[in-house]
Structures are given as C-alpha cells and as structure tokens.
Motif scaffolding. Sequence first.
Motif, PDB file in Angstrom:
ATOM      1  N   SER A   4       0.741  -1.225   0.073  1.00 56.00           N
ATOM      2  CA  SER A   4       0.043  -0.114   0.011  1.00 56.00           C
ATOM      3  C   SER A   4       0.614   1.314   0.254  1.00 56.00           C
ATOM      4  CB  SER A   4      -0.977   0.039   1.110  1.00 56.00           C
ATOM      5  OG  SER A   4      -1.495   1.372   1.583  1.00 56.00           O
ATOM      6  N   VAL A   6       0.668   4.445   1.396  1.00 57.54           N
ATOM      7  CA  VAL A   6       0.412   4.945   2.365  1.00 57.54           C
ATOM      8  C   VAL A   6      -0.338   4.112   3.114  1.00 57.54           C
ATOM      9  CG1 VAL A   6      -0.746   7.246   3.672  1.00 57.54           C
ATOM     10  CG2 VAL A   6       0.204   6.820   1.616  1.00 57.54           C
ATOM     11  N   ALA A 633      -5.719   1.969  -5.921  1.00 56.41           N
ATOM     12  CA  ALA A 633      -5.536   2.804  -4.540  1.00 56.41           C
ATOM     13  C   ALA A 633      -4.695   4.345  -4.671  1.00 56.41           C
ATOM     14  CB  ALA A 633      -4.867   1.728  -3.481  1.00 56.41           C
ATOM     15  N   VAL A 634      -2.756   4.068  -5.205  1.00 60.22           N
ATOM     16  CA  VAL A 634      -2.935   4.828  -5.650  1.00 60.22           C
ATOM     17  C   VAL A 634      -3.196   6.259  -5.831  1.00 60.22           C
ATOM     18  CG1 VAL A 634      -0.369   6.186  -6.286  1.00 60.22           C
ATOM     19  CG2 VAL A 634      -0.975   3.732  -5.156  1.00 60.22           C
ATOM     20  N   LYS A 636      -6.120   6.644  -7.647  1.00 61.88           N
ATOM     21  CA  LYS A 636      -7.499   7.819  -6.790  1.00 61.88           C
ATOM     22  C   LYS A 636      -6.791   8.671  -5.574  1.00 61.88           C
ATOM     23  CE  LYS A 636     -10.304   8.328  -2.934  1.00 61.88           C
ATOM     24  NZ  LYS A 636     -10.305   9.183  -1.890  1.00 61.88           N
ATOM     25  N   LYS A 637      -5.744   8.199  -5.450  1.00 65.52           N
ATOM     26  CA  LYS A 637      -4.861   8.655  -4.376  1.00 65.52           C
ATOM     27  C   LYS A 637      -4.861   9.835  -4.392  1.00 65.52           C
ATOM     28  CE  LYS A 637      -1.485   9.864   0.123  1.00 65.52           C
ATOM     29  NZ  LYS A 637      -0.608   9.976  -0.915  1.00 65.52           N
ATOM     30  N   GLU A 638      -4.123  10.026  -5.384  1.00 64.01           N
ATOM     31  CA  GLU A 638      -3.442  11.311  -6.105  1.00 64.01           C
ATOM     32  C   GLU A 638      -4.364  12.259  -7.073  1.00 64.01           C
ATOM     33  OE1 GLU A 638       0.208  11.749  -5.707  1.00 64.01           O
ATOM     34  OE2 GLU A 638       0.519   9.831  -4.565  1.00 64.01           O
ATOM     35  N   GLY A 640      -7.152  12.066  -6.685  1.00 65.06           N
ATOM     36  CA  GLY A 640      -8.403  12.569  -5.608  1.00 65.06           C
ATOM     37  C   GLY A 640     -10.100  12.145  -5.815  1.00 65.06           C
ATOM     38  N   TRP A 642     -12.287   8.388  -6.714  1.00 67.76           N
ATOM     39  CA  TRP A 642     -12.453   6.821  -7.412  1.00 67.76           C
ATOM     40  C   TRP A 642     -12.441   6.971  -8.916  1.00 67.76           C
ATOM     41  CZ3 TRP A 642     -10.301   2.791  -5.778  1.00 67.76           C
ATOM     42  CH2 TRP A 642     -10.004   2.933  -3.963  1.00 67.76           C
TER      43      TRP A 642
END
Length: 671
Positions: A4, A6, A633-634, A636-638, A640, A642
Amino acid sequence: MSVSPVAPCNSSEDASAQQLCQARVVAMVGNPNVGKTSLFNRLTNLLAKTSNFAGTTVDRRTGTADLNEGQSCTLVDLPGLYSLTASSPEEQIARAFITGESECPPEGVLVVVDATNLQRSLAVAREAIQCGRPTLVAVNMIELARKSGVDVDLDVLSQKLGCPVIGVSARTGEGLDELKSNLRQLLHPRKMVVLGAEAEPAEIECGACGVCPFADGHRWASTLARESTRTGYVASEEWTDRVDQVTTHRFLGPVIFVAVMVAAFASVFYLAQYPMEWLDATFGLVTEKVGGWLPEGDLNSLITDGILAGIGGVVIFLPQICILFFMLAILEDSGYLSRAVVVIDRWMRRVGLPGQAFVPLLAAHACAIPAIMSTKVIANRRDRLAAIMVIPLMTCSARLPVYTMVAALLFPSSPWSAALLFASAYALGMVAAFFVAWLLKRSILPGEASPLILDLPPYRTPSLSNALRHAYERGWGFLRDAGVVILAISIGIWVLSTYPKLPEERFTEQLQTAGLNAETLEETDLENRRALAAQEYAVIGRMGKFVQPVFAPLGFDWKTSVGVMTSFAAREVVVSTLSILYGLGPEPEDESSLHDRLMSATDAEGNRVFTPATCVSLLVFFVLAMQCLPTQAVTKKETGSWGWAVFQFGYMTVLAYVAALIAYQTISRFT
C-alpha cells in the motif's frame, strides 16, 4: 508490487525510528547521478539496510560509517532529488527528515555535489544548509573534474556556502580520510552552520520563465560555480559532444536505443539460465525431501504442492529480474539513459505527454506505485493526469515472471529470439501508453504538453558495485513486497484446488462414462486422471469453468482462466497459480519443471494447451491489463477521485482483452 502506498507505521518502522533517535545520525543529500550512493557505499563498506520511511513506500538506506579514532555515525542515504522545496514525496520526506518534522532530526547533513557539474548540483546544497542543521559539503568526482581541466577552488566554495567543503572521489577513495575527520567535527557540539552572508538568496527576478519554478536557485548556483572554478565550470569534452550527436540523433538515436535494449535483454537470458537451473533443481530437491519427511495427506500436499510450488514458481525468475536491473543500473550510471530521455521526448510530446513524465514512466518499469506518486513534479494537472493514466502500461517487475515464462515456452533454445520477444513486450507497453496518451489528448484531456528542460550528466565508467547493490535491492524488494501476497494466494489456491474432495464413486462413474476401467489403466495414468478430476470437482475447477467461456476466445483453458483471475490482485501470482494447478498430483519419476509441465499440458481432447497463439495472447493480455489493486488505490489518492481509478481499470481491461483476442485469432488462422 503489492504494498500500500500509504500505511500506518508498523512495528519494524517504529523500531527503526527509535534506533535512529538513539544514534548519531548524518543525512546524505544530493542530486541523482552525483555519486551519492557510491560515497555512501564507500563510507559504510556496503553494509547497509534498506527500509521505508514510516507510512510511505519511499526507500531509505541506513548504514554505519567508521570515522576512525573510535568514532562512528549512522548515515541515512536520502532519495536523489533536485530540490527540497518542491512537492514530490521524496522531496517532502527528505526535508521533513532533515528538519526533524517527521522523526528525530539528524545531528548533521552531508551534501554531495558533482565536481564536473557544480551549477546543477549546488542548488540543493543551499536549500539543505538553509534547513538549519550542521552541514558538510562533499565535492565528489574531483578527479574527473581535474582530468577535464576544471580546478575547483574548495576554499572559495567553503567561504561562500559558510560550511566546510571537502573534495572527494568515491571511485578512488581520494579525500575520504579528510571527509571522515570533518564528519567527526560535525558531530561535536558546536554552533549551527547557517548560510554565509555572501550566499543569502537574492530576490527572485525571473518573472518571464514559466517552465522552471526554481530559476533563482539555479541562477545562484551557476554564479557560485563560475566563481569557484578557475577554468570554467562545465566539464564537457569534445568527444562527449560528438557521441551525443549520435546517441541523441533524430534517426540514429531510436535505433541505438532499441539495439541497446535488445542487447541488454539478450544478456539477461544468457546469464540467467544457469542460476535458474540451479534454483529449479534446488526447489525440486527441497520439495522431494520435505515430501518424504511428512506423512501422506493434506499437510504434505499443502506444503509441497501449495507453499513450495507457489513460491518456487516465482523465485526461479529472480536471477533474470536481478540481472535486468543490473543492466539498467549500468546504463543509468554510464549516463546513457539521460540521452534516452532526449530521444524519447520528441515522441512523447507528439502524443501529448510532457518531457517531465519520462522519469515517472522510466520508474514505472520497477513499480507503478512510486512512479504515479512521483508525477507530483508535473505542475500542469492535465499533463499529470495523462501520465497517471498511462503509467501502468509500462512493464513493471511484477510482469517479468510472466514474460519469462512465455518466452521460454515459445523459444526454449533461442535466447536471442526470447530476448526479442522480451523487448517486444516492453515496446508494446510503451506504444500502447503513447497511443492512449494521444487519444486522451484529443478527447477528455485536451491540451499541449509542457516542454522538457534537462541537464545531461557526463559519460562515466559505470560502477559495478553500485549496479550489484541496485540489483540486490530490487530483487530483494520484489521478493519482500510480493512474498506475503504470493504465499497467501498460493495457500488459498491450494485450498480451493483441494476442497471439496472428489468422492471415489464419482470418479469411478466418470471413468465408466469415458469407457475406461480403473483396473486396466496404468497406475500413473490412473492417478493423473484422478488428480485432474479432483481439481475440476473442487471449488477452483468450478470457478474456472464458470469464467472460461469469457476467456475461451483468447485461447485460455479453465486453469489459465483461474490464473488470470487471481492475477488481478497481483500480476506475478499467475506463475505460482499455474505452478500449483499443473503441479498437483503424484510426481513422475523424473522431476519436471513448470516449463516442461506447461509445454506438455493437454486438454480433455488431447490438444496442446499452450500453443504459440495462446502464449502470445497471454503475453499481450498481461502487457496491457490492469492487475494491481494497490496501484488503483494510489491512482485514487493522487487524482482525488475513484472515477479516474475506475476509468483506468476499465480502459486497460478492455484494451487487454481486445488486443489479446486479435492476437490469438490472427495467429490461430496462420498456424
């Protein structure tokens, strides 16, 4: 990769942080390609430990340096970076570590700069000094600067920077004793070193430059480099310029790039065949011994056919992964990969990708997760989204076992042909990435890409020790990150392949339906039929046959379909899955490898399973499909949202299916 991006700080990270708080720590900072890692290896005698910064996937290397006179310190090799003030994860983490925002601050900072290119590497030195920690500057490759006719005035540099400056050579060992002496002094209680008065940052005057946000720092570094060298500050030899005219040529450059890559991949196959044979024999021997020690039953099958077969099916490809990263490290250390940036940038801009995206795209050949995170250095959001969308199409290390397996099936005795197929898989991923970027530019992400500004490092003789270290770390990282996932999925595949148990009466009925009699069949044939029937009766057989019609147009049987399904959690798992599915049941007298089992595998009608068309289809599917949940997942995070992650998964899955379908149907008609 299966980590993961983070995560909460785990116990090992906590212990590592506590150890650093109790040690005398010196942080090492510097640009890429300044020899920082070589100097780190010199000072620590290659005895280093690699771990992640707490809660991140960013690596840090720690090692103990003997400073003589009974003193030592702990060196922390921070990621190579060009600035401490930008927003990339590496730069944020390095600054937080130096200032003590993330954990116990270091007692000092060792900044490594390149004597042959001071104007490029001094900017980060100023930023490190301004962090307020006691600082020492090591001017590395001092001997190369002298050979190029450049005389660096270390006293002037020291006066301007306001801290000690030592000339060193990580390659020859020159200046190391003086460096250690200054490190000892650095660790003594003393007044904090701050930026000298003459080096105070000037007001930013460059308002017209919209490309480089650090123009002031580079202008200051360029001025200081001129003032501290007697014969000019650019170490550029005539032959280097002539070589660059060839390696970066519009037409010759791409040809040279392809030739270098093919040669590198061919060496991978030639050099790796012997350790692979040794690993295959070792795992076969271990499986045989363990199987002999344990009593017959499910426990025996779990350990030998589940755990050992699953892990061995991936570990056997470790030599090729390590040798590949060794070759890439040699090319990078020599300075050639920077020239490849120039060659490929011409093509990238035409498809709508910025030149700044080349580094993330190159990093994606190791893992897409840190590559996507590194796109933060791309200021334009449109450019950054385009890069994130296509980065997973680059061949990461998790795909290498699949490529190797298919190459061995198609060309078992032709390393050059296998190397060409290997290079073609890499090329297919890059071509697909450029094609998708071109479509995005003309549809949902319109706009022109930002220009590229790049400093070309001088050509150097690559360091074998650094390349070996890099190969070791990448290989170990592959096993470390993928090992837990592979082990868990291997056990899960074994359970699904074993239960529910096939009733003997049902097996007898199947034989009678096929017109066979158990008493007339040879024992080996009977047991193999029983093992296959047991797999088909188990959960995994039912799952595979349920989804097999979807993959049938691609040439996949139900076992391969199961492998594809499990690989959506992690790509490399498909090899261990096939190893388990084709390795269950009694072993023949002569131990056969996974390659031999797949080569001889047949379906219920006796037809060969892995035909050339099926192999190519499988390869194309794995080149293009999104099969890494942590990468989603990354994304989505980067981004902002989904929405972008779902779009990325959807278009890559459709692209992989359609391309594999075309490949299989086309090849099947001509073979």
